[in-house]
Design an enzyme around this catalytic site. Structure first.
Site, PDB file in Angstrom:
ATOM      1  N   ARG A   1      54.608  64.589 -17.502  1.00 55.75           N
ATOM      2  CA  ARG A   1      55.292  64.329 -16.243  1.00 55.75           C
ATOM      3  C   ARG A   1      56.751  63.912 -16.388  1.00 55.75           C
ATOM      4  NH1 ARG A   1      54.200  61.753 -12.024  1.00 55.75           N
ATOM      5  NH2 ARG A   1      54.957  63.662 -11.108  1.00 55.75           N
TER       6      ARG A   1
ATOM      7  N   TYR B   1      50.595  49.053  -4.732  1.00 54.61           N
ATOM      8  CA  TYR B   1      51.807  49.780  -5.101  1.00 54.61           C
ATOM      9  C   TYR B   1      51.800  51.177  -4.494  1.00 54.61           C
ATOM     10  CZ  TYR B   1      55.537  51.809  -7.794  1.00 54.61           C
ATOM     11  OH  TYR B   1      56.706  52.422  -8.152  1.00 54.61           O
TER      12      TYR B   1
ATOM     13  N   GLU C   1      55.901  59.957 -16.736  1.00 55.26           N
ATOM     14  CA  GLU C   1      57.119  59.789 -15.943  1.00 55.26           C
ATOM     15  C   GLU C   1      58.062  58.765 -16.563  1.00 55.26           C
ATOM     16  OE1 GLU C   1      55.077  58.715 -12.261  1.00 55.26           O
ATOM     17  OE2 GLU C   1      55.957  56.728 -12.331  1.00 55.26           O
TER      18      GLU C   1
ATOM     19  N   ARG D   1      48.693  64.160  -3.043  1.00 50.85           N
ATOM     20  CA  ARG D   1      48.379  62.928  -3.774  1.00 50.85           C
ATOM     21  C   ARG D   1      47.900  61.899  -2.774  1.00 50.85           C
ATOM     22  NH1 ARG D   1      52.306  58.554  -6.812  1.00 50.85           N
ATOM     23  NH2 ARG D   1      52.282  57.670  -4.731  1.00 50.85           N
TER      24      ARG D   1
ATOM     25  N   GLU E   1      56.374  67.305  -8.348  1.00 50.77           N
ATOM     26  CA  GLU E   1      56.193  66.271  -7.327  1.00 50.77           C
ATOM     27  C   GLU E   1      57.387  66.300  -6.372  1.00 50.77           C
ATOM     28  OE1 GLU E   1      56.406  62.240  -8.813  1.00 50.77           O
ATOM     29  OE2 GLU E   1      55.357  61.437  -7.073  1.00 50.77           O
TER      30      GLU E   1
ATOM     31  N   GLU F   1      46.648  60.360 -12.556  1.00 51.34           N
ATOM     32  CA  GLU F   1      47.960  60.120 -13.169  1.00 51.34           C
ATOM     33  C   GLU F   1      48.109  58.679 -13.647  1.00 51.34           C
ATOM     34  OE1 GLU F   1      51.052  61.086 -10.403  1.00 51.34           O
ATOM     35  OE2 GLU F   1      52.543  59.854 -11.420  1.00 51.34           O
TER      36      GLU F   1
ATOM     37  N   TRP G   1      52.418  48.427 -15.976  1.00 52.28           N
ATOM     38  CA  TRP G   1      52.987  48.922 -14.745  1.00 52.28           C
ATOM     39  C   TRP G   1      51.949  49.403 -13.805  1.00 52.28           C
ATOM     40  CZ3 TRP G   1      55.412  50.119 -10.666  1.00 52.28           C
ATOM     41  CH2 TRP G   1      56.421  49.189 -10.388  1.00 52.28           C
TER      42      TRP G   1
ATOM     43  N   HIS H   1      49.208  54.263 -11.634  1.00 56.27           N
ATOM     44  CA  HIS H   1      50.386  53.462 -11.984  1.00 56.27           C
ATOM     45  C   HIS H   1      50.214  52.578 -13.217  1.00 56.27           C
ATOM     46  CE1 HIS H   1      52.986  54.836  -8.882  1.00 56.27           C
ATOM     47  NE2 HIS H   1      52.010  54.741  -8.014  1.00 56.27           N
TER      48      HIS H   1
ATOM     49  N   ASP I   1      47.295  58.562  -8.388  1.00 56.21           N
ATOM     50  CA  ASP I   1      48.160  57.887  -9.359  1.00 56.21           C
ATOM     51  C   ASP I   1      47.716  56.428  -9.499  1.00 56.21           C
ATOM     52  OD1 ASP I   1      50.273  56.822 -10.813  1.00 56.21           O
ATOM     53  OD2 ASP I   1      51.852  57.704  -9.579  1.00 56.21           O
TER      54      ASP I   1
END
Ligand code: EZ4
Ligand code: CO
Length: 392
Positions: free
Chosen positions: A273, A149, A252, A137, A329, A226, A392, A202, A200
Site C-alpha cells: 500500500r 479512528y 501505507e 471500505r 484508494e 488492511e 497505530w 489501523h 482497515d
C-alpha cells in the site's frame, strides 16, 4: 534547473521556464519536509539537468548519509514527481506514456463508508453503490468505545483534527475484534456477493488478535483486511497468514523497498500500500511495485485526503502503466482542494482515469492557496484502557 521551491509551493522551474509540481506532504509533519526541501534539496537542484530523473533520485537518496524515513523519502518523492511532470510537459506526453504506456483501461478505486452504527454505515454504503462504486471500505463505531479512528460522526476526510496537539481516544482491541465480524457480515448481506468490501484495522492488533479477526471475517469474503498488525512486525503478519485466508494489505507507512522487501519476498501480504508521495516518488514506487510483481503481490496505494491531487495524479499515471496495480484508494477531497489543484484526472463510477494532459495534468490555483494559511493538524493518539499507547 533554474530554481526550486523558491516560492511557497512545491514547484521546480527549469531554465526554459517549465514548471513541475510535486507533492511532499507527510500528514502531521508537513513543516519538517518543507525544511528538508528548502534547506537540503533546493540548493542542490540548481544547475542540475531536469531530464536526468533517475540520476537526481540516486543523488538525493545515495548522496545523503542518513537515508530512508518518511521525511527524506517524501522530499525526494516530491522532487521526483515534479521532474516526471516536467518531462511530460517538455515532450507533450502524459506521464503514463513515458512510463511505457497504458496496460489497463482504467484504474479501479475504492471509497470509504463509515457510520457510527450499522444503519448509518449502510446509508453511506448505499450512496457509494448508487454512484457506481464496486469496492467499498467499511468502518464503524464499536459498542463501549466513544470514538474510533477514521469513523467520524460528521462528514469527514482525513481523520486529523486541526489543533496544536493531538486528541486522545481509548481503544479496546477485544471489543473491536468481537464487534467487527458481525458488522461486516451484515454489510455483506446488505450488498450481496458482487461488491468488494475492505476493512482497515489501523495497525492496532497483536498477531493473535489479528489472526482471529481474519478467520472470523472469512465468511464475509473481504477484498482485503488492511493494517491488521503493526507494519514493521513481519512475524506478526506471518502468524496471521498461517491462520487465515483473508487477503492482507499493508504498507501505507513504508517509505522504501527495503521496508517491505521481506513482506513481499516471503509473500506475507497480498497488497502493498505504499503511496507514491511517501515512497520516494514515481521512480521508487515503481521499484517497489516491480519487486511485488515478481512475488505475486499487487500494488494498491494509499490515497486519503492528505495525499494531494498532485500525488494522486502521480499514482494514477503509474497505475495506468503498471501491470500489477490492483486498486487506488480515493477518499475524496473538500471542494476547496479541487479548486486549489485543478486536475485532469477524474473520478467516475468507481474508476479514476488519469487524463491525457501532458505531465501529471495538475495545476495550482495560487490565488486561492495564498488566501489560506497553514494550521497544524494531528490524527488522534490512541490508548488502551490502562493508559498505554496502542500501536497505530
Ligand atoms: O490513517 O491518512 O487507509 N487510510 C488510512 C488513513 C491514514 C491517514 C494517516 O495520515 O489509513 O486514514
Ligand atoms: Co489505512
Amino acid at each position: 534547473m533554474h530554481s526550486a521551491s523558491d516560492n511557497d509551493w512545491s514547484a521546480i522551474t527549469t531554465a526554459d521556464d517549465l514548471v513541475g509540481l510535486g507533492d511532499a506532504t507527510v500528514n502531521d509533519r508537513e513543516l519538517s519536509v518543507a525544511s528538508y526541501l528548502r534547506d537540503h534539496i533546493a540548493p542542490l537542484l540548481i544547475g542540475r539537468d531536469p531530464v536526468r530523473i533517475e540520476n537526481a533520485w540516486q543523488y538525493f537518496y545515495r548522496g545523503a548519509y542518513w537515508r530512508r524515513g518518511p521525511i527524506t523519502m517524501a522530499a525526494i518523492g516530491g522532487v521526483d514527481m515534479a521532474l516526471w511532470n516536467i518531462l511530460g510537459r517538455r515532450t507533450g506526453q502524459p506521464v503514463y506514456q513515458l512510463l511505457g504506456g497504458r496496460v489497463r483501461d482504467h484504474v479501479t478505486t475504492y471509497r470509504h463508508a463509515f457510520g457510527w452504527d450499522l444503519p448509518a454505515l449502510l446509508e453511506q454504503v448505499d450512496e457509494h453503490l448508487d454512484a457506481g462504486y464496486t469496492h467499498i471500505r467499511v468502518q464503524s463505531g464499536v459498542p463501549g468505545l466513544d470514538t474510533v479512528y477514521g469513523v467520524s460522526r460528521q462528514e469527514a476526510y482525513e481523520p486529523a483534527g486541526r489543533a496544536p496537539r493531538p486528541t486522545e481516544e481509548t481503544f479496546d482491541a477485544d471489543a473491536y475484534v468481537r464487534h467487527v465480524p458481525g458488522l461486516i457480515a451484515a454489510v455483506r448481506e446488505h450488498v450481496g456477493g458482487d461488491i468488494a468490501l475492505l476493512h482497515d484495522a489501523h495497525h492496532r492488533l497483536t498477531g493473535v488478535q489479528a489472526a482471529r479477526l481474519g478467520k472470523a471475517l472469512e465468511p464475509s469474503n473481504l477484498y482485503w483486511l488492511e493494517d491488521v498488525t503493526p507494519a514493521e512486525d513481519a512475524e506478526a503478519l506471518r502468524l496471521v497468514r498461517q491462520h487465515t485466508t483473508t487477503p492482507l494489505a499493508i504498507g501505507e507507512v513504508f517509505n522504501t523497498v527495503w521496508d517491505c522487501q521481506r513482506l513481499i519476498e516471503e509473500r506475507l501480504i497480498d497488497y502493498i500500500r505504499c503511496a507514491v508521495v511517501h515512497a520516494g516518488g514515481i521512480s521508487h514506487a515503481r521499484t517497489i511495485f516491480a519487486l511485488a510483481s515478481v512475488h505475486g503481490v499487487q500494488a494498491a496505494p494509499h490515497g486519503p485526503s492528505d495525499v494531494s491531487p498532485i500525488a494522486l495524479a502521480a499514482s494514477l499515471h503509474l497505475g495506468a502503466a503498471t501491470h500489477n496495480f490492483a486498486i487506488q484508494e480515493y477518499m475524496g477531497y473538500p471542494d476547496l482542494v479541487h479548486e486549489a489543484f485543478p486536475h485532469a484526472w477524474t473520478c467516475d463510477a468507481g474508476v479514476l482515469p488519469p487524463g491525457d494532459e501532458p505531465g501529471l495534468g495538475v495545476s495550482l490555483n495560487e490565488d486561492l492557496l495564498r488566501s489560506e494559511h497553514y494550521e497544524t493538524a494531528y490524527p488522534p493518539v490512541a490508548r488502551r484502557r490502562d493508559g498505554t499507547l496502542t500501536d497505530w
